[in-house]
Each structure stands twice: as structure tokens, then as C-alpha cells.
Design an enzyme around this catalytic site. Structure first.
Site, PDB file in Angstrom:
ATOM      1  N   SER A   1      -4.979  10.620   7.922  1.00 40.08           N
ATOM      2  CA  SER A   1      -5.529  11.988   6.844  1.00 40.08           C
ATOM      3  C   SER A   1      -4.824  12.922   7.314  1.00 40.08           C
ATOM      4  CB  SER A   1      -6.754  11.460   7.215  1.00 40.08           C
ATOM      5  OG  SER A   1      -7.731  12.644   6.453  1.00 40.08           O
TER       6      SER A   1
ATOM      7  N   ASP B   1      -9.384   5.587  -2.627  1.00 44.35           N
ATOM      8  CA  ASP B   1      -9.667   6.616  -1.567  1.00 44.35           C
ATOM      9  C   ASP B   1     -10.383   8.197  -2.231  1.00 44.35           C
ATOM     10  OD1 ASP B   1     -10.124   9.116   0.439  1.00 44.35           O
ATOM     11  OD2 ASP B   1      -7.509   7.986   0.899  1.00 44.35           O
TER      12      ASP B   1
ATOM     13  N   HIS C   1     -10.952   5.253   2.453  1.00 36.41           N
ATOM     14  CA  HIS C   1      -9.969   6.270   3.159  1.00 36.41           C
ATOM     15  C   HIS C   1      -9.521   5.237   4.190  1.00 36.41           C
ATOM     16  CE1 HIS C   1      -8.767   9.935   4.222  1.00 36.41           C
ATOM     17  NE2 HIS C   1      -8.977  10.243   5.093  1.00 36.41           N
TER      18      HIS C   1
END
Length: 267
Positions: A107, A212, A242
Site C-alpha cells: 500500500s 481492491d 486490499h
């Protein structure tokens, strides 16, 4: 369970908390760069799988995250966080100079890993980017507001496993408050720098969930297409949300990652 040991590393602004997982006869070093608002302790299962593949695993809590000091989730320049990763790499590489280094970022930590790889490719054997914030990111639209609204993460967007979301909500080391304007601006600046930076020449694997919602795959791809080098590989997982390494098919994802790393380390 492999219990981590704790160490500290002198970051740009503070002494950073670092978790270390190790086993016998390590053959490589894995550095983990965690995502926004979370901390390295959430990578316990990941670290155990890496150790099982003969890695020495080091995962810092970024400044303002987890057990590291600093204003919560606050930094004004992503380059300082990238510099913290390099400080940790230098320290552990000095202790194990014979071991190659693989950088794994998730991320926002994937954004930091991509920027690190642009600036320090000579120190890496391979890079793994898990749902990285690259290209464009809808959360940056919040900068248009005079006061940044509080937009908490829906835990259901993390994984199809409801226990992952429940653990995230209950975790006292996870930041559950609003995002900071300076941090958002620093992310925006970093994305622009990555877009204008060099290609990733080291072997790189990008993994992303097709579903996601936090960091949509299509937005990340706009950044990936700017930096993908000749040794670039990708896996997009249908139904994946995610946190692929906390997903219901996490064993499949980890197997793909370890297959990639093993191939690159042995090539």
C-alpha cells in the site's frame, strides 16, 4: 509461532521500532515496508512464511506509526521515510554482508518501496509491491477540502476474511483517526516524483486484488506503466481486496511471491 525480537534504528527524525524474525541458516534478507496507519506487527504470518523460505526479516514501524514515536501518521516528506528504510538496510547489511536484500512494500509502503528502489536499486536483489499506492489515488481528492474530512477505512475492504477486519478495528497500534493534510501532500509529492523517476531495473513483482477499493488496481497501473522495467512481473487476483497477504487465498499469494523471489535469487 516465531516470536520476533525488537531493535531500534536511528531514523531521520526519531528512533524507530523494528521487529526482526529469524530462523536457522538464513539465505537472504527481507525488508518489509508496511502501509498507512498500520504497523509491522500485522505481518507476523507473512514473516513466518518468509523465515520458512530462509529469510531474515526486518520490519520497521514508520515514523508516527505503531510503536515508533512521532505525531501519529504524520510526515511532511516521504523521502525521509525512504531514507529511514535505507538506514535500516545499511545496518542489517553490515551485519550480514553476504545476504541479498529483497524489499517488500504494501500500500503506502509499496509507494515507499518503489521510491526506494528508484534511488537505491544497486542494493536490492528484487522488489515486491503489494497493492502499492502508485499513479493516481482517489484519497488525494481530500486535499481539495479546507478541513480534511474524517474518512475511516471500512474494515470490510481489507479482506474477504471478516476476522481480518475485526482484528484491524481492535488493534490499538493501528491509527483509526483522520488522515493528516501534510501526510497526504507528502504522498502526492512522492507519486509525482516516482512518475518522473527512473524505471525499476531490478526484478519486480506487483500483486494486486481485482476488487481492491482502497487502492484500485486500475489507478495503480497508471503509475506501474511509468516505471516497469524489463524484469517486471504481475499477478492480479480475482476477488482479492486490499490486503492480499491477509486474504482468503493468502497462501496462493505468498506462494507466488516466494516463487518469484526464489527464482530471482537463484538466477
Amino acid at each position: 509461532m516465531i516470536e520476533p525480537t525488537d531493535r531500534v534504528v536511528s531514523g531521520r527524525h526519531c528512533e524507530l521500532a523494528v521487529r526482526e524474525w529469524s530462523g536457522t541458516n538464513p539465505g537472504w534478507i527481507a525488508l518489509i515496508s508496511h502501509g498507512y496507519g498500520e504497523h509491522s506487527g500485522r505481518y507476523q504470518w507473512v514473516a513466518e512464511q518468509l523465515v520458512g523460505a530462509r529469510a531474515l526479516v526486518y520490519a520497521p514501524d514508520h515514523v508516527g506509526h505503531g510503536r515508533s514515536p512521532g505525531d501519529r501518521v504524520y510526515f511532511e516528506d516521504a523521502e525521509t521515510v525512504v531514507a529511514d528504510l535505507e538506514t535500516l538496510r545499511r545496518e542489517v547489511a553490515a551485519e550480514h554482508p553476504e545476504l541479498p536484500v529483497v524489499l517488500i512494500g504494501h500500500s503506502m509502503g509499496g509507494m515507499l518501496a518503489a521510491r526506494y528502489a528508484q534511488e537505491h536499486q544497486e542494493h536490492l536483489a528484487a522488489v515486491v509491491l503489494s497493492a502499492p499506492v502508485l499513479g493516481t489515488w482517489h484519497v488525494l481528492d481530500l486535499l481539495e477540502h479546507d478541513v480534511i474530512p474524517d474518512t475511516p477505512i471500512d474494515p470490510a475492504t481489507l479482506s474477504r476474511d471478516p476476522e481480518v477486519g475485526a482484528a484491524y478495528v481492535a488493534d490499538p497500534l493501528v491509527w483509526h483517526g483522520p488522515i493528516k493534510r501534510a501526510t497526504l501532500q507528502a504522498v502526492d509529492d512522492c507519486l509525482l516524483a516516482i512518475n518522473d523517476g527512473p524505471m525499476l531495473d531490478k526484478p519486480t513483482l506487483w500483486v494486486h486484488g481485482e476488487d481492491d477499493e482502497l487502492v484500485p488496481e486500475a489507478d495503480t497501473r497508471t503509475g506501474i506503466d511509468r516505471i516497469r522495467g524489463s524484469e517486471f512481473h504481475e499477478h492480479i487476483y480475482p476477488g482479492g481486496r486490499h490486503e492480499l497477504l491477509n486474504e482468503t487465498n493468502k497462501a496462493e499469494v505468498m506462494n507466488d511471491i516466494l516463487t518469484f523471489i526464489g527464482r530471482e535469487l537463484n538466477s
